[in-house]
Design a protein around this motif. Structure first.
Motif, mmCIF file in Angstrom:
data_model
loop_
_atom_site.group_PDB
_atom_site.id
_atom_site.type_symbol
_atom_site.label_atom_id
_atom_site.label_comp_id
_atom_site.label_asym_id
_atom_site.label_seq_id
_atom_site.Cartn_x
_atom_site.Cartn_y
_atom_site.Cartn_z
ATOM 1 N N ILE A 98 23.474 73.556 36.015
ATOM 2 C CA ILE A 98 23.466 74.210 34.844
ATOM 3 C C ILE A 98 24.672 75.162 34.941
ATOM 4 O O ILE A 98 25.070 75.064 36.406
ATOM 5 C CB ILE A 98 22.425 75.556 35.177
ATOM 6 C CG1 ILE A 98 22.158 76.398 34.104
ATOM 7 C CG2 ILE A 98 22.512 76.136 36.401
ATOM 8 C CD1 ILE A 98 20.442 77.623 33.610
ATOM 9 N N VAL A 99 25.420 75.787 34.273
ATOM 10 C CA VAL A 99 26.845 76.396 34.367
ATOM 11 C C VAL A 99 26.292 77.932 34.182
ATOM 12 O O VAL A 99 25.617 78.195 33.341
ATOM 13 C CB VAL A 99 27.829 76.263 32.524
ATOM 14 C CG1 VAL A 99 29.070 76.569 33.243
ATOM 15 C CG2 VAL A 99 27.882 74.355 33.266
ATOM 16 N N HIS A 100 26.431 78.833 34.980
ATOM 17 C CA HIS A 100 26.149 79.974 34.789
ATOM 18 C C HIS A 100 28.114 81.055 34.524
ATOM 19 O O HIS A 100 28.550 80.778 35.579
ATOM 20 C CB HIS A 100 25.949 80.860 36.345
ATOM 21 C CG HIS A 100 24.871 80.344 36.627
ATOM 22 N ND1 HIS A 100 24.149 80.055 38.083
ATOM 23 C CD2 HIS A 100 23.559 80.193 36.344
ATOM 24 C CE1 HIS A 100 23.270 79.930 37.956
ATOM 25 N NE2 HIS A 100 23.151 79.587 37.398
ATOM 26 N N ALA A 101 27.963 81.122 33.378
ATOM 27 C CA ALA A 101 28.831 82.651 33.112
ATOM 28 C C ALA A 101 28.587 84.193 34.736
ATOM 29 O O ALA A 101 27.463 85.090 33.923
ATOM 30 C CB ALA A 101 29.427 82.730 32.310
ATOM 31 N N CYS A 102 29.217 84.087 35.286
ATOM 32 C CA CYS A 102 28.173 85.818 36.654
ATOM 33 C C CYS A 102 29.461 87.352 36.312
ATOM 34 O O CYS A 102 30.125 86.914 36.165
ATOM 35 C CB CYS A 102 28.200 84.887 37.746
ATOM 36 S SG CYS A 102 27.102 86.457 38.933
ATOM 37 N N HIS A 103 28.471 87.522 35.394
ATOM 38 C CA HIS A 103 29.404 89.197 34.931
ATOM 39 C C HIS A 103 29.258 89.874 36.166
ATOM 40 O O HIS A 103 28.863 91.202 36.593
ATOM 41 C CB HIS A 103 28.858 89.257 34.176
ATOM 42 C CG HIS A 103 28.745 88.666 32.735
ATOM 43 N ND1 HIS A 103 30.019 89.152 32.099
ATOM 44 C CD2 HIS A 103 28.963 87.106 32.493
ATOM 45 C CE1 HIS A 103 30.110 87.696 30.992
ATOM 46 N NE2 HIS A 103 29.347 87.261 31.391
ATOM 47 N N CYS A 104 28.643 89.668 37.290
ATOM 48 C CA CYS A 104 28.062 90.870 38.389
ATOM 49 C C CYS A 104 29.358 91.362 39.635
ATOM 50 O O CYS A 104 30.400 90.589 39.211
ATOM 51 C CB CYS A 104 27.327 89.666 39.539
ATOM 52 S SG CYS A 104 28.668 89.031 40.412
ATOM 53 N N THR A 105 29.525 92.054 39.728
ATOM 54 C CA THR A 105 30.563 93.611 40.223
ATOM 55 C C THR A 105 31.016 92.778 41.546
ATOM 56 O O THR A 105 33.130 92.348 40.940
ATOM 57 C CB THR A 105 30.221 94.575 40.671
ATOM 58 O OG1 THR A 105 29.891 94.424 41.485
ATOM 59 C CG2 THR A 105 30.009 95.482 39.216
#
Length: 156
Positions: free
Chosen positions: A20-27
């Motif tokens: 899978i490919v994640h775009a992670c927007h966590c700080t």
């Protein structure tokens, strides 16, 4: 697919498609990447072949408190992939931007969007979740089977 660091000291080859490919927007990802989100292609470690030098592994803090190990080029210090405590050494979160053709790995899902930058917007067909997700609801059947095999191997 192949990729590497900026100076060319690290080169790698990826076998097959990512789980899978994640775009992670966590700080935390925003801070570590210096941008609005991290873009990681998740691969089994045995599908990431080292073609040149070995990366140096740097232990850094993480939101979970368990830390993450970031593989960096020992020369130019570019982050190539991470190992997160929850996924262990068997899984590599490869930085899509280090691939020779990053257009081959668009995000499958945007995660931790509750902390995204306010100017980040999403299209109507993009999969977006405020925090994380249930793997069984999101991953393809093929990816779930590969994950099962990977976990079985890790037990041995």
């Amino acid at each position: 697919m192949e990729g590497g660091c900026t100076c060319g000291n690290i080169r790698f080859r990826l076998t097959g498609r990512p789980l899978i490919v994640h775009a992670c927007h966590c700080t935390w990802c925003q801070r570590e990447t210096g941008t609005a989100h991290a873009l990681n292609a998740v691969y089994e470690a045995d599908r990431v072949e080292h073609l040149k030098a070995e990366p140096e592994m740097i232990l850094t803090p993480s939101a979970s408190g368990k830390g993450q190990r970031i593989a960096r080029c020992p020369v130019c210090k570019i982050a190539i992939w991470s190992n997160y405590a929850g996924a262990g050494e068997a899984t590599r979160f490869v930085r899509v931007g280090t691939m020779d053709d990053p257009s081959q790995c668009p995000p499958d899902i945007h995660i931790f969007t509750s902390s995204r930058q306010p100017w980040v917007t999403f299209g109507p067909n993009e999969r977006v979740v405020p925090e994380f997700y249930n793997l069984n609801d999101v991953w393809s059947d093929e990816a779930k089977e590969r994950r099962r095999i990977m976990r079985e191997r890790a037990k041995k």
